[in-house]
Design a protein around this motif. Structure first.
Motif, short mmCIF file in Angstrom:
data_model
loop_
_atom_site.label_atom_id
_atom_site.label_comp_id
_atom_site.label_asym_id
_atom_site.label_seq_id
_atom_site.Cartn_x
_atom_site.Cartn_y
_atom_site.Cartn_z
N ARG A 1 53.09 22.49 24.16
CA ARG A 1 53.93 23.52 24.03
C ARG A 1 53.89 24.59 25.15
NH1 ARG A 1 52.54 24.36 18.94
NH2 ARG A 1 54.40 23.11 18.18
N TYR A 2 52.54 24.91 25.48
CA TYR A 2 52.55 26.41 26.45
C TYR A 2 52.11 25.67 27.80
CZ TYR A 2 52.42 28.18 21.83
OH TYR A 2 52.60 28.71 20.69
N ALA A 3 51.29 24.64 27.86
CA ALA A 3 50.46 24.45 29.05
C ALA A 3 51.11 23.84 30.29
CB ALA A 3 49.24 23.71 28.93
N ARG A 4 50.62 23.95 31.54
CA ARG A 4 51.10 22.96 32.59
C ARG A 4 49.70 22.07 33.10
NH1 ARG A 4 52.70 28.07 34.25
NH2 ARG A 4 50.92 28.21 35.85
N ASN A 5 50.13 20.84 33.44
CA ASN A 5 49.06 19.91 33.88
C ASN A 5 47.97 19.79 32.70
OD1 ASN A 5 50.25 19.71 36.30
ND2 ASN A 5 49.46 21.48 37.11
N GLY A 6 48.43 19.65 31.56
CA GLY A 6 47.39 19.63 30.25
C GLY A 6 46.80 18.33 30.40
N GLN A 7 45.41 18.42 29.96
CA GLN A 7 44.65 17.05 29.87
C GLN A 7 43.64 17.35 28.90
OE1 GLN A 7 42.16 15.63 33.17
NE2 GLN A 7 42.99 17.47 34.22
N LEU A 8 43.16 16.22 28.18
CA LEU A 8 41.94 16.28 26.92
C LEU A 8 41.21 15.35 27.42
CD1 LEU A 8 42.04 17.67 24.11
CD2 LEU A 8 42.22 15.35 23.35
N LEU A 9 39.91 15.92 27.47
CA LEU A 9 38.68 15.31 27.79
C LEU A 9 37.81 14.82 26.64
CD1 LEU A 9 39.42 16.12 30.57
CD2 LEU A 9 36.94 16.43 31.11
N LEU A 10 37.57 13.65 26.19
CA LEU A 10 36.92 13.14 25.09
C LEU A 10 35.62 12.57 25.32
CD1 LEU A 10 39.52 11.61 22.93
CD2 LEU A 10 38.65 13.93 22.64
N GLN A 11 34.49 13.17 25.02
CA GLN A 11 33.19 12.52 25.21
C GLN A 11 32.24 12.53 24.22
OE1 GLN A 11 30.13 13.08 29.01
NE2 GLN A 11 31.16 14.86 28.53
N ALA A 12 31.45 11.42 24.05
CA ALA A 12 30.59 11.10 22.76
C ALA A 12 29.05 11.65 23.31
CB ALA A 12 30.47 9.67 22.32
N LYS A 13 28.42 12.35 22.65
CA LYS A 13 27.18 12.86 23.10
C LYS A 13 25.96 12.70 21.97
CE LYS A 13 28.36 16.09 26.77
NZ LYS A 13 28.25 17.35 27.27
N VAL A 14 24.90 12.85 22.25
CA VAL A 14 23.74 12.97 21.23
C VAL A 14 23.04 14.27 21.53
CG1 VAL A 14 21.79 12.05 20.25
CG2 VAL A 14 23.72 10.36 20.67
N LEU A 15 22.93 15.02 20.59
CA LEU A 15 22.20 16.58 20.68
C LEU A 15 21.12 16.42 19.81
CD1 LEU A 15 21.86 19.21 22.14
CD2 LEU A 15 23.41 20.02 20.56
N ASN A 16 19.86 16.49 19.98
CA ASN A 16 18.53 16.46 19.14
C ASN A 16 19.29 15.43 18.18
OD1 ASN A 16 17.15 18.51 20.43
ND2 ASN A 16 18.65 19.98 19.68
N SER A 17 19.52 14.26 18.24
CA SER A 17 19.53 13.23 17.56
C SER A 17 20.69 13.33 16.61
CB SER A 17 18.49 12.88 16.49
OG SER A 17 17.07 12.72 17.58
N ILE A 18 21.74 14.08 17.08
CA ILE A 18 22.84 14.28 16.19
C ILE A 18 24.04 13.78 16.97
CG2 ILE A 18 24.38 15.75 15.13
CD1 ILE A 18 22.02 17.71 14.46
N ALA A 19 24.77 12.71 16.48
CA ALA A 19 25.94 12.22 17.55
C ALA A 19 27.23 13.37 17.40
CB ALA A 19 26.36 10.85 17.03
N LEU A 20 27.70 13.72 18.26
CA LEU A 20 28.82 14.53 18.20
C LEU A 20 29.98 14.18 19.28
CD1 LEU A 20 28.89 16.52 21.09
CD2 LEU A 20 26.84 17.41 20.06
#
Length: 332
Positions: free
Chosen positions: A52-71
């Motif tokens: 709706r508002y942006a130019r050259n929009g992109q979405l980055l998705l990344q799986a990580k583990v922080l202190n044994s917690i998946a996020l």
């Protein structure tokens, strides 16, 4: 663990595809139905705003583990008009597009961590972390906050770059590796560098690169840089082979760190460590040659105070070359 992806968000059909991919990420990480719903809502709201508002929009998705917690890390980037007031945009009922105005406020409430960097006429970067497990309070943090972007060149499914971090009580080690070329064979080289790094974190940067040089002989080779931050001595010990760039930024001084020419696993004439000061409030940035070197953070008012994920994301957005794998690692 799913590979990181960068999704262009220029029209509503791409927003729907991004939501489906994000929910698939959540499934792979074992998110329950409630937390999958959070991921779906946050991605839907962020991508709607990009369309709706942006130019050259992109979405980055990344799986990580922080202190044994998946996020799942969700990073929405654009070069649009920016926000004149972030606090107003987060307020329920505020909208500049004739909608109900509940989007960003809902994203903030559903996220375990949420942050925004935006400059009028300079674009916006929005970061959301959603954990696979709900906690009443955040897990304990490491000494350094870390943010990284690691993406393959367009047309490849895997990146030939890699990065890794080892955090200990009094020291932290950070690695960036770039396998020669791109694609699966480059990924084999950089992943082997990560394996050697993880097996030798009790050693110095120079010693780790020496070990990697032997281990990578059966691969096409890689360029590698390793930084060791020693919190007791407030110093950075650095060794690099090839064109991995590294710099320390602080309120008082900025400086680049020195690497020697060569390719780990093939031709290395000299492995040498250099020692630098680690200043109070320091920021370390390391990146592969998929990112241009002409960036200057002082041109981004307030960015160094933000989460390293936003710093890495903004640098990627504005300086990726687009013709090679790219990695940006930020730590502070």
């Amino acid at each position: 663990m799913p590979e990181p992806v960068a999704l262009p968000i220029l029209e509503s059909s791409q927003a729907g595809e991004a939501r489906r991919i994000a929910v698939a990420f959540a499934n792979q990480l074992g998110f329950n139905e409630t937390d999958r719903g959070k991921v779906s809502i946050v991605v839907s709201e962020l991508t709607k705003n990009l369309v709706r508002y942006a130019r050259n929009g992109q979405l980055l998705l990344q799986a990580k583990v922080l202190n044994s917690i998946a996020l799942i890390e969700i990073l929405a980037l654009d070069s649009g008009p920016g926000m004149s007031s972030i606090s107003e945009c987060l307020r329920d009922g505020f909208s500049t597009g004739g909608t109900l105005g509940n989007g960003l406020g809902a994203c903030q409430r559903l996220s375990n961590f949420f942050d925004i960097y935006s400059v009028t006429n300079g674009g916006t970067a929005i970061l959301s972390h959603i954990w696979a497990t709900s906690y009443d309070s955040p897990p304990p943090e490491d000494r350094l906050k870390i943010g990284g972007v690691c993406l393959p060149v367009r047309g490849e499914d895997v990146s030939g770059d890699a990065w890794a971090v080892e955090q200990q009580e009094d020291r932290s080690l950070l690695l960036v590796a770039d396998g020669l070329g791109h694609g699966p064979q480059a990924a084999i080289a950089s992943n082997e560098a990560v394996r050697i790094f993880r097996e030798n974190t009790h050693k110095s940067p120079k010693e780790i690169i020496e070990a990697a040089h032997g281990a990578l002989r059966s691969t096409r080779g890689a360029v590698i840089a390793i930084a060791e931050i020693d919190f007791r001595s407030a110093s950075v010990r650095f060794a690099g082979i090839g064109n991995i760039s590294a710099a320390v930024i602080s309120p008082d001084a900025n400086y680049s760190m020195v690497s020697h020419n060569g390719t780990v696993g093939h031709e290395v004439r000299k492995i040498q460590e250099f020692v630098y000061q680690w200043p109070k409030g320091g920021l370390l940035v390391m990146h592969s040659d998929g990112l241009g070197t002409q960036w200057h953070l002082e041109r981004y008012a307030g960015l160094v105070s933000k989460h390293p994920c936003l710093i890495a994301g903004v640098l990627y957005r504005d300086f990726t070359r687009g013709r090679d794998d790219v990695t940006v690692l930020a730590a502070k």
